[in-house]
Enzyme design. Sequence first.
Site, PDB file in Angstrom:
ATOM      1  N   HIS A  22       0.844  -1.201   0.000  1.00 47.03           N
ATOM      2  CA  HIS A  22       0.000   0.000   0.000  1.00 47.03           C
ATOM      3  C   HIS A  22       0.879   1.250   0.000  1.00 47.03           C
ATOM      4  CE1 HIS A  22      -3.938  -2.015   1.363  1.00 47.03           C
ATOM      5  NE2 HIS A  22      -3.069  -2.957   1.068  1.00 47.03           N
ATOM      6  N   HIS A 368       3.999 -14.111  -6.634  1.00 50.99           N
ATOM      7  CA  HIS A 368       2.728 -14.390  -5.942  1.00 50.99           C
ATOM      8  C   HIS A 368       1.593 -13.569  -6.554  1.00 50.99           C
ATOM      9  CE1 HIS A 368       3.532 -10.502  -4.317  1.00 50.99           C
ATOM     10  NE2 HIS A 368       2.533 -10.533  -3.464  1.00 50.99           N
ATOM     11  N   TRP A 371      -0.613  -7.059  -6.870  1.00 53.86           N
ATOM     12  CA  TRP A 371      -0.847  -6.158  -8.000  1.00 53.86           C
ATOM     13  C   TRP A 371       0.380  -5.294  -8.311  1.00 53.86           C
ATOM     14  CZ3 TRP A 371      -3.169  -6.233 -12.255  1.00 53.86           C
ATOM     15  CH2 TRP A 371      -3.370  -5.085 -13.018  1.00 53.86           C
ATOM     16  N   ASN A 372       1.119  -4.860  -7.275  1.00 60.57           N
ATOM     17  CA  ASN A 372       2.310  -4.050  -7.553  1.00 60.57           C
ATOM     18  C   ASN A 372       3.331  -4.864  -8.330  1.00 60.57           C
ATOM     19  OD1 ASN A 372       1.798  -1.474  -5.999  1.00 60.57           O
ATOM     20  ND2 ASN A 372       1.547  -2.984  -4.372  1.00 60.57           N
ATOM     21  N   SER A 373       3.596  -6.076  -7.863  1.00 64.22           N
ATOM     22  CA  SER A 373       4.581  -6.918  -8.555  1.00 64.22           C
ATOM     23  C   SER A 373       4.104  -7.224  -9.971  1.00 64.22           C
ATOM     24  CB  SER A 373       4.793  -8.228  -7.794  1.00 64.22           C
ATOM     25  OG  SER A 373       5.398  -7.957  -6.550  1.00 64.22           O
ATOM     26  N   GLU A 376       4.598  -4.154 -12.094  1.00 63.81           N
ATOM     27  CA  GLU A 376       6.019  -3.857 -12.304  1.00 63.81           C
ATOM     28  C   GLU A 376       6.597  -4.787 -13.374  1.00 63.81           C
ATOM     29  OE1 GLU A 376       6.356  -2.389  -7.677  1.00 63.81           O
ATOM     30  OE2 GLU A 376       7.361  -4.243  -8.245  1.00 63.81           O
ATOM     31  N   GLN A 393      -4.665 -11.886  -5.593  1.00 56.97           N
ATOM     32  CA  GLN A 393      -3.567 -12.543  -6.330  1.00 56.97           C
ATOM     33  C   GLN A 393      -4.097 -13.613  -7.289  1.00 56.97           C
ATOM     34  OE1 GLN A 393      -1.245 -14.017  -3.030  1.00 56.97           O
ATOM     35  NE2 GLN A 393      -1.178 -11.980  -2.119  1.00 56.97           N
TER      36      GLN A 393
HETATM   37  N1  UDP Z   1       9.382  -5.517  -3.185  1.00 59.55           N
HETATM   38  C1  UDP Z   1      10.688  -5.085  -3.304  1.00 59.55           C
HETATM   39  N2  UDP Z   1      11.683  -5.960  -3.005  1.00 59.55           N
HETATM   40  C2  UDP Z   1      11.471  -7.232  -2.609  1.00 59.55           C
HETATM   41  C3  UDP Z   1      10.123  -7.681  -2.518  1.00 59.55           C
HETATM   42  C4  UDP Z   1       9.097  -6.799  -2.821  1.00 59.55           C
HETATM   43  O1  UDP Z   1      10.959  -3.933  -3.658  1.00 59.55           O
HETATM   44  O2  UDP Z   1      12.433  -7.949  -2.349  1.00 59.55           O
HETATM   45  C5  UDP Z   1       8.287  -4.574  -3.515  1.00 59.55           C
HETATM   46  C6  UDP Z   1       7.700  -4.831  -4.871  1.00 59.55           C
HETATM   47  O3  UDP Z   1       8.452  -4.152  -5.864  1.00 59.55           O
HETATM   48  C7  UDP Z   1       6.272  -4.306  -4.724  1.00 59.55           C
HETATM   49  C8  UDP Z   1       5.971  -4.506  -3.247  1.00 59.55           C
HETATM   50  O4  UDP Z   1       7.213  -4.742  -2.601  1.00 59.55           O
HETATM   51  O5  UDP Z   1       6.224  -2.936  -5.053  1.00 59.55           O
HETATM   52  C9  UDP Z   1       5.080  -5.699  -2.975  1.00 59.55           C
HETATM   53  O6  UDP Z   1       3.770  -5.392  -3.367  1.00 59.55           O
HETATM   54  P1  UDP Z   1       2.814  -6.472  -4.016  1.00 59.55           P
HETATM   55  O7  UDP Z   1       1.507  -5.807  -4.262  1.00 59.55           O
HETATM   56  O8  UDP Z   1       3.444  -7.083  -5.193  1.00 59.55           O
HETATM   57  O9  UDP Z   1       2.692  -7.615  -2.947  1.00 59.55           O
HETATM   58  P2  UDP Z   1       2.350  -7.656  -1.371  1.00 59.55           P
HETATM   59  O10 UDP Z   1       3.641  -7.636  -0.675  1.00 59.55           O
HETATM   60  O11 UDP Z   1       1.482  -6.474  -1.052  1.00 59.55           O
HETATM   61  O12 UDP Z   1       1.643  -8.956  -1.226  1.00 59.55           O
END
Ligand code: UDP
Length: 484
Positions: A22, A368, A371-373, A376, A393
């Site tokens: 978030h 996993h 949405w951010n991953s 990206e 997910q």
């Molecule tokens: N992230 C990162 N390095 C890591 C693991 C995760 O920078 O080693 C960042 C990733 O780029 C993303 C966020 O953490 O922006 C994870 O958000 P996501 O919505 O993918 O998953 P969540 O952790 O909320 O389940």
Amino acid sequence: MKMEYTKAPLKILLVSYPAQGHINPMLRLGKCLASKGSSVIFITTEKAGKELRTVNNITEKLVIPVGNGSLTFQFFDDGLSDDDPIRTSQTTYLPHLELVGKQFLSQMIKNESNTPISCIINNPFLPWVCDVAVENEIPSALLWVQSSAVFAAYYNYFHKLVRFPSVEEPYIDVQLSSVVLKYNEIPDFVQGFSTFSILGTIIMEQIKNLSKVFCVLVDTYEELEHDFIDYVSKNSVKIRPIGPLFKNPQIKNASNICGDFVKSDDECIIEWLNSKPPSSVVYISFGTVVHLPQEQINEIGYGLMNSQVSFLWVLKAKPPPDFTHVGFKPHFLPDRFFEETSGRGKVVKWCPQEQVLAHPSVACFVTHCGWNSSMEALTLGVPMLTFPAWGDQVTNAKFLVDVFGVGIRLGCGQAENKLVCRDEVKKCLSEAMAGPKAEELKQNAIKWKKAAEAAVAIGGSSDQHLDAFMEDIKARFKRYNTLS
Ligand code: UDP
């Protein structure tokens, strides 16, 4: 008496739930709005703030110039010690956060009355922020941190517009615009058997509160999710797709302001990737919250040992600050793992994911599907092996594989309770790394990458939505505050 509208820069409060998934999009939004001239104040809890200050170059209340505007961080104490039992469950923590967060925000708005606040933006899990905004007659908007398709699913569920699986009918499909979701591809927070059904409840609170926000910003782009953006905008609230936020060229000059909770040895990781041939490395990460069973980690470990590919694997060392996992145990790797993968593998606690996904040595991403991953990887042109656990997910995995054409299905969600075995891991890795399927995924990913770059470029669809959003704030702020 109402305040007079001035030509001063927009002053925007961003209130973020204290989780990495978030904070990242909210901070990216903050940088974009600041670049375009706003004074942005980023607010989250002190517990998250402590991590942010320790890992990054952040000082609370310092006004950091960004582009034509500025960014300031402010943290509020949630009043709980680190081991308070309230923290052990979202069911007890979320109502507590509402109680203390509301008090803090109301007081802060009073304290800031000399220069009135133009807009308050919150992300989901904090639906009460809209109530505080309404009470104080401040325009407010939501930054939705999942996809527009998932938003549409929740909207349909809340208003009972289509039939969803239930205890009585657990296996029915859901027709969502042009896409059919199977029972195990629906965001499972709204299903009775979800481990995190409290998150479904809080999201429904947010959907109920949509009448209080003038628009919903989504970290997506028109070209990717046109049908769902259109559907929600026509039937409910105005959706403004403004992503992918991390790719917005305006935030490049603010790239040293980072919201990571964990420190990583960026240089060492990038150097290691530099030493590998183009498109030869598998990047593996399950985000910041999902914690796979140890048995599953073993199978992935053996899959990597048997497949001979190079890999970079993020294995969490501790739970995130908003989630006290009772009995969290760091994972361990199979016997002889490090000996047998020596020279071709690197295991880290954290990595600079954006940089890693942008690196030419990275061939694919075992994810996993947060949405951010997902955004990206998709918009950096990286094919994925989808391994969702729960929540949105599972829906994101469906879209990555069947709609966007950039993924191969590897896992299928924790509700299925299926172990993905080492041979399956090996088979899917080889399919995603080379051959016709790999080529097809790569071509699709490159197509989405180009479309994303066009969307965030000046004058692109996302850039225009961001400008229009700022114009909306000005118009509303003026209407609320002009002396009558
Ligand atoms: N992230 C990162 N390095 C890591 C693991 C995760 O920078 O080693 C960042 C990733 O780029 C993303 C966020 O953490 O922006 C994870 O958000 P996501 O919505 O993918 O998953 P969540 O952790 O909320 O389940």
